[in-house]
Design a protein around this motif. Structure first.
Motif, PDB file in Angstrom:
ATOM      1  N   ILE A  45      -9.199  -7.717 -31.790  1.00 40.58           N
ATOM      2  CA  ILE A  45      -9.572  -9.123 -31.994  1.00 40.58           C
ATOM      3  C   ILE A  45      -8.354 -10.012 -31.762  1.00 40.58           C
ATOM      4  CG2 ILE A  45     -10.331 -10.827 -33.697  1.00 40.58           C
ATOM      5  CD1 ILE A  45     -12.004  -8.552 -34.979  1.00 40.58           C
ATOM      6  N   ARG A  46      -7.231  -9.568 -32.299  1.00 43.74           N
ATOM      7  CA  ARG A  46      -6.005 -10.340 -32.114  1.00 43.74           C
ATOM      8  C   ARG A  46      -5.632 -10.397 -30.637  1.00 43.74           C
ATOM      9  NH1 ARG A  46      -0.658 -10.204 -30.003  1.00 43.74           N
ATOM     10  NH2 ARG A  46       0.535 -11.777 -31.140  1.00 43.74           N
ATOM     11  N   ASP A  47      -5.831  -9.306 -29.899  1.00 49.50           N
ATOM     12  CA  ASP A  47      -5.530  -9.286 -28.467  1.00 49.50           C
ATOM     13  C   ASP A  47      -6.408 -10.272 -27.700  1.00 49.50           C
ATOM     14  OD1 ASP A  47      -3.600  -7.366 -28.833  1.00 49.50           O
ATOM     15  OD2 ASP A  47      -4.836  -5.685 -28.144  1.00 49.50           O
ATOM     16  N   ILE A  48      -7.664 -10.396 -28.120  1.00 46.72           N
ATOM     17  CA  ILE A  48      -8.548 -11.392 -27.495  1.00 46.72           C
ATOM     18  C   ILE A  48      -7.990 -12.789 -27.753  1.00 46.72           C
ATOM     19  CG2 ILE A  48     -10.854 -12.418 -27.515  1.00 46.72           C
ATOM     20  CD1 ILE A  48     -11.935  -9.634 -28.286  1.00 46.72           C
ATOM     21  N   GLY A  49      -7.518 -13.014 -28.982  1.00 47.59           N
ATOM     22  CA  GLY A  49      -6.899 -14.294 -29.296  1.00 47.59           C
ATOM     23  C   GLY A  49      -5.669 -14.560 -28.449  1.00 47.59           C
ATOM     24  N   GLU A  50      -4.890 -13.519 -28.197  1.00 41.88           N
ATOM     25  CA  GLU A  50      -3.697 -13.676 -27.366  1.00 41.88           C
ATOM     26  C   GLU A  50      -4.086 -14.019 -25.926  1.00 41.88           C
ATOM     27  OE1 GLU A  50       0.446 -11.338 -26.200  1.00 41.88           O
ATOM     28  OE2 GLU A  50      -1.080 -10.335 -27.425  1.00 41.88           O
ATOM     29  N   TYR A  51      -5.175 -13.424 -25.436  1.00 40.49           N
ATOM     30  CA  TYR A  51      -5.645 -13.756 -24.091  1.00 40.49           C
ATOM     31  C   TYR A  51      -6.036 -15.235 -24.019  1.00 40.49           C
ATOM     32  CZ  TYR A  51      -8.943 -14.574 -20.354  1.00 40.49           C
ATOM     33  OH  TYR A  51      -9.590 -15.138 -19.281  1.00 40.49           O
ATOM     34  N   ILE A  52      -6.804 -15.704 -25.004  1.00 39.09           N
ATOM     35  CA  ILE A  52      -7.215 -17.115 -25.013  1.00 39.09           C
ATOM     36  C   ILE A  52      -5.991 -18.009 -25.108  1.00 39.09           C
ATOM     37  CG2 ILE A  52      -8.494 -18.880 -26.293  1.00 39.09           C
ATOM     38  CD1 ILE A  52     -10.476 -16.684 -27.113  1.00 39.09           C
ATOM     39  N   SER A  53      -5.032 -17.613 -25.944  1.00 38.70           N
ATOM     40  CA  SER A  53      -3.795 -18.377 -26.073  1.00 38.70           C
ATOM     41  C   SER A  53      -3.067 -18.473 -24.738  1.00 38.70           C
ATOM     42  CB  SER A  53      -2.890 -17.710 -27.121  1.00 38.70           C
ATOM     43  OG  SER A  53      -1.633 -18.351 -27.183  1.00 38.70           O
ATOM     44  N   ASP A 103      -1.143 -19.835 -32.895  1.00 34.13           N
ATOM     45  CA  ASP A 103      -1.416 -19.001 -34.062  1.00 34.13           C
ATOM     46  C   ASP A 103      -2.822 -18.440 -33.943  1.00 34.13           C
ATOM     47  OD1 ASP A 103       0.921 -19.045 -35.746  1.00 34.13           O
ATOM     48  OD2 ASP A 103       0.524 -21.175 -36.073  1.00 34.13           O
ATOM     49  N   ILE A 104      -3.002 -17.218 -34.397  1.00 35.27           N
ATOM     50  CA  ILE A 104      -4.297 -16.543 -34.318  1.00 35.27           C
ATOM     51  C   ILE A 104      -4.691 -16.097 -35.717  1.00 35.27           C
ATOM     52  CG2 ILE A 104      -5.588 -14.641 -33.279  1.00 35.27           C
ATOM     53  CD1 ILE A 104      -3.470 -14.670 -31.015  1.00 35.27           C
ATOM     54  N   LEU A 118      -3.586  -7.427 -41.893  1.00 29.82           N
ATOM     55  CA  LEU A 118      -3.675  -8.558 -40.966  1.00 29.82           C
ATOM     56  C   LEU A 118      -2.333  -8.780 -40.263  1.00 29.82           C
ATOM     57  CD1 LEU A 118      -5.769 -11.169 -42.991  1.00 29.82           C
ATOM     58  CD2 LEU A 118      -6.566  -9.603 -41.219  1.00 29.82           C
ATOM     59  N   ARG A 119      -1.278  -8.724 -41.040  1.00 36.92           N
ATOM     60  CA  ARG A 119       0.065  -8.897 -40.442  1.00 36.92           C
ATOM     61  C   ARG A 119       0.344  -7.821 -39.404  1.00 36.92           C
ATOM     62  NH1 ARG A 119       5.426  -6.873 -43.247  1.00 36.92           N
ATOM     63  NH2 ARG A 119       4.394  -4.993 -42.441  1.00 36.92           N
ATOM     64  N   ASP A 120       0.043  -6.570 -39.751  1.00 40.68           N
ATOM     65  CA  ASP A 120       0.334  -5.462 -38.841  1.00 40.68           C
ATOM     66  C   ASP A 120      -0.507  -5.528 -37.569  1.00 40.68           C
ATOM     67  OD1 ASP A 120       2.146  -4.566 -40.699  1.00 40.68           O
ATOM     68  OD2 ASP A 120       0.853  -2.995 -41.513  1.00 40.68           O
ATOM     69  N   ALA A 121      -1.673  -6.176 -37.664  1.00 36.41           N
ATOM     70  CA  ALA A 121      -2.518  -6.349 -36.481  1.00 36.41           C
ATOM     71  C   ALA A 121      -2.033  -7.498 -35.602  1.00 36.41           C
ATOM     72  CB  ALA A 121      -3.967  -6.594 -36.903  1.00 36.41           C
ATOM     73  N   GLY A 122      -1.087  -8.281 -36.114  1.00 35.16           N
ATOM     74  CA  GLY A 122      -0.507  -9.354 -35.316  1.00 35.16           C
ATOM     75  C   GLY A 122      -0.992 -10.747 -35.651  1.00 35.16           C
ATOM     76  N   PHE A 123      -1.810 -10.884 -36.710  1.00 34.90           N
ATOM     77  CA  PHE A 123      -2.289 -12.207 -37.098  1.00 34.90           C
ATOM     78  C   PHE A 123      -1.200 -12.967 -37.850  1.00 34.90           C
ATOM     79  CE2 PHE A 123      -6.234  -9.751 -36.714  1.00 34.90           C
ATOM     80  CZ  PHE A 123      -6.965 -10.591 -35.879  1.00 34.90           C
ATOM     81  N   PHE A 154      -5.692 -29.257 -27.794  1.00 34.65           N
ATOM     82  CA  PHE A 154      -5.859 -28.589 -29.086  1.00 34.65           C
ATOM     83  C   PHE A 154      -4.622 -27.763 -29.420  1.00 34.65           C
ATOM     84  CE2 PHE A 154      -7.363 -24.916 -31.621  1.00 34.65           C
ATOM     85  CZ  PHE A 154      -7.866 -25.602 -32.723  1.00 34.65           C
ATOM     86  N   GLU A 155      -4.121 -27.931 -30.643  1.00 33.04           N
ATOM     87  CA  GLU A 155      -2.926 -27.215 -31.073  1.00 33.04           C
ATOM     88  C   GLU A 155      -3.158 -26.428 -32.351  1.00 33.04           C
ATOM     89  OE1 GLU A 155       0.086 -30.210 -31.360  1.00 33.04           O
ATOM     90  OE2 GLU A 155       0.436 -30.276 -29.193  1.00 33.04           O
ATOM     91  N   GLY A 156      -4.433 -26.268 -32.734  1.00 31.50           N
ATOM     92  CA  GLY A 156      -4.750 -25.576 -33.980  1.00 31.50           C
ATOM     93  C   GLY A 156      -4.759 -24.070 -33.833  1.00 31.50           C
ATOM     94  N   VAL A 157      -5.362 -23.419 -34.816  1.00 30.11           N
ATOM     95  CA  VAL A 157      -5.391 -21.962 -34.888  1.00 30.11           C
ATOM     96  C   VAL A 157      -6.612 -21.424 -34.146  1.00 30.11           C
ATOM     97  CG1 VAL A 157      -5.525 -19.974 -36.450  1.00 30.11           C
ATOM     98  CG2 VAL A 157      -4.188 -21.999 -37.100  1.00 30.11           C
ATOM     99  N   LEU A 158      -6.408 -20.360 -33.388  1.00 29.79           N
ATOM    100  CA  LEU A 158      -7.523 -19.654 -32.760  1.00 29.79           C
ATOM    101  C   LEU A 158      -8.060 -18.685 -33.802  1.00 29.79           C
ATOM    102  CD1 LEU A 158      -5.866 -18.951 -29.281  1.00 29.79           C
ATOM    103  CD2 LEU A 158      -7.359 -20.862 -29.938  1.00 29.79           C
ATOM    104  N   SER A 159      -9.100 -19.118 -34.513  1.00 33.41           N
ATOM    105  CA  SER A 159      -9.571 -18.382 -35.688  1.00 33.41           C
ATOM    106  C   SER A 159     -10.921 -17.721 -35.419  1.00 33.41           C
ATOM    107  CB  SER A 159      -9.689 -19.331 -36.882  1.00 33.41           C
ATOM    108  OG  SER A 159      -9.935 -18.613 -38.068  1.00 33.41           O
ATOM    109  N   PHE A 160     -10.980 -16.427 -35.685  1.00 33.23           N
ATOM    110  CA  PHE A 160     -12.168 -15.635 -35.403  1.00 33.23           C
ATOM    111  C   PHE A 160     -13.027 -15.464 -36.660  1.00 33.23           C
ATOM    112  CE2 PHE A 160      -9.264 -14.645 -32.052  1.00 33.23           C
ATOM    113  CZ  PHE A 160     -10.063 -14.433 -30.944  1.00 33.23           C
ATOM    114  N   GLU A 161     -14.328 -15.690 -36.474  1.00 27.80           N
ATOM    115  CA  GLU A 161     -15.290 -15.479 -37.562  1.00 27.80           C
ATOM    116  C   GLU A 161     -16.108 -14.227 -37.217  1.00 27.80           C
ATOM    117  OE1 GLU A 161     -17.772 -18.454 -40.438  1.00 27.80           O
ATOM    118  OE2 GLU A 161     -18.369 -18.416 -38.327  1.00 27.80           O
ATOM    119  N   THR A 162     -15.446 -13.099 -37.314  1.00 27.94           N
ATOM    120  CA  THR A 162     -16.008 -11.847 -36.801  1.00 27.94           C
ATOM    121  C   THR A 162     -16.072 -10.760 -37.868  1.00 27.94           C
ATOM    122  OG1 THR A 162     -13.763 -11.392 -35.995  1.00 27.94           O
ATOM    123  CG2 THR A 162     -15.370 -12.180 -34.377  1.00 27.94           C
ATOM    124  N   ALA A 163     -16.228 -11.148 -39.136  1.00 23.18           N
ATOM    125  CA  ALA A 163     -16.250 -10.150 -40.209  1.00 23.18           C
ATOM    126  C   ALA A 163     -17.289  -9.045 -40.000  1.00 23.18           C
ATOM    127  CB  ALA A 163     -16.466 -10.838 -41.556  1.00 23.18           C
TER     128      ALA A 163
END
Length: 320
Positions: free
Chosen positions: A303-311, A3-4, A24-29, A276-285
């Motif tokens: 940002i979501r794509d970066i999360g997908e790469y890390i995932s 989850d991102i 947020l949903r449309d961005a893929g989060f 780790f099985e938690g959320v890849l959460s970005f603090e990038t406001a």
């Protein structure tokens, strides 16, 4: 796939929360970090400028946040973590203000966390080492605060997450950033275990802020391996190793040859090794205000794509 998530700040507005959650949903989060701290900013707290938001009763606060709760569910966004307003105590601050932060803002934040069905709330430990003379005495004050909300956390299956911070130090010539509260992983692990044993519940966990860790040059791999399963939530962002900039990961380099200022490979490997099985959460406001408003959906998708790469990197051989 993991989850991102990302902060709701600069995305979700009080006058139309559904629009933001749908963005947020449309961005893929799939998740979000609900920015409760945006309702009482730290700079205002330090300045002694306390707005009346938390004067509301618990029922009034629930009514205020009902549209947010409903919008998140409609958009399919899980509120997996939130940030309590901070600091919860200002060194040498007004006694009445500190009492208000401790006795009104903190418990009402916990009530909001419960209402939004959020399992994790991040807090900042008190920054009192210079006033009290030792890290141990500083922690005792933070522990006193945690005790004031831990019973509620235990009853409502909420995990309070302490976060690695930095301190500002002026040597007479310049101001620089040094290790602050919760920068010793071994002490943090022992203290978390002590609290959880005391309450018979997972009332305390850890939020690893990679940007703060980068500033004070923590060893990401050793830190996270030491925390192990105590790591509950993440604050993912980047900086130049000097200032707390909260920018996009991979965007700061040490050289023109593009050696990242942040050791992302060590971070990813550590998450793999502890399972780790938690959320890849970005603090990038802040990123969302550095780009033109019209680009916000594009930036969120990136940002979501970066999360997908890390995932994807985490899933490579993670369970073998």
């Amino acid at each position: 796939m993991f989850d991102i998530g990302v902060q709701t700040k600069n995305v979700v507005r009080d006058d139309n929360p559904l629009e933001g959650f749908m963005m947020l949903r449309d961005a893929g989060f799939t998740c979000c970090d609900f920015s409760l701290n945006a309702y009482l900013y730290n700079k205002n707290i330090y300045a002694g400028d306390i707005n009346p938001f938390f004067d509301k009763s618990v029922e009034e606060l629930k009514e205020f946040f009902t549209p947010h709760k409903e919008a998140a569910k409609q958009a399919g966004i899980c509120i997996n973590q939130m940030h309590m307003p901070y600091p919860i105590l200002v060194p040498d601050g007004d006694v009445g203000m500190n009492k208000y932060l401790w006795e009104q803002v903190a418990p009402k934040s916990m009530e909001i966390c419960k209402f939004l069905e959020c399992p994790n709330i991040v807090i900042h430990g008190v920054k009192l080492i210079q006033k009290l003379g030792s890290e141990e005495a500083e922690w005792e004050k933070t522990a006193e605060f945690i005790d004031s909300i831990a019973g509620f956390a235990a009853e409502n299956h909420i995990t309070i997450c302490i976060e690695n911070l930095y301190n500002s130090v002026n040597d007479g010539k310049s101001t620089h950033l040094v290790e602050g509260p919760c920068c010793d992983a071994r002490k943090a692990a022992a203290r978390i275990d002590e609290f959880n044993e005391k309450y018979g519940s997972e009332v305390l966990g850890f939020c690893f802020d990679i940007g703060h860790a980068n500033i004070v040059k923590l060893d990401f791999y050793d830190f996270l391996r030491t925390l192990g399963p105590r790591l509950k939530v993440l604050h993912l962002h980047d900086n130049d190793g000097i200032a707390d900039l909260h920018q996009l990961p991979f965007t700061f380099t040490k050289t023109r040859e593009n050696t990242s200022s942040t050791n992302w490979p060590a971070f990813i490997q550590a998450l793999k090794d502890i399972g780790f099985e938690g959320v890849l959460s970005f603090e990038t406001a802040p990123v969302l205000t550095s780009f033109p408003e019209a680009m916000k959906p594009t930036v969120l998708r990136f940002i979501r794509d970066i999360g997908e790469y890390i995932s994807d990197e985490l899933e490579k051989s993670m369970f073998f």
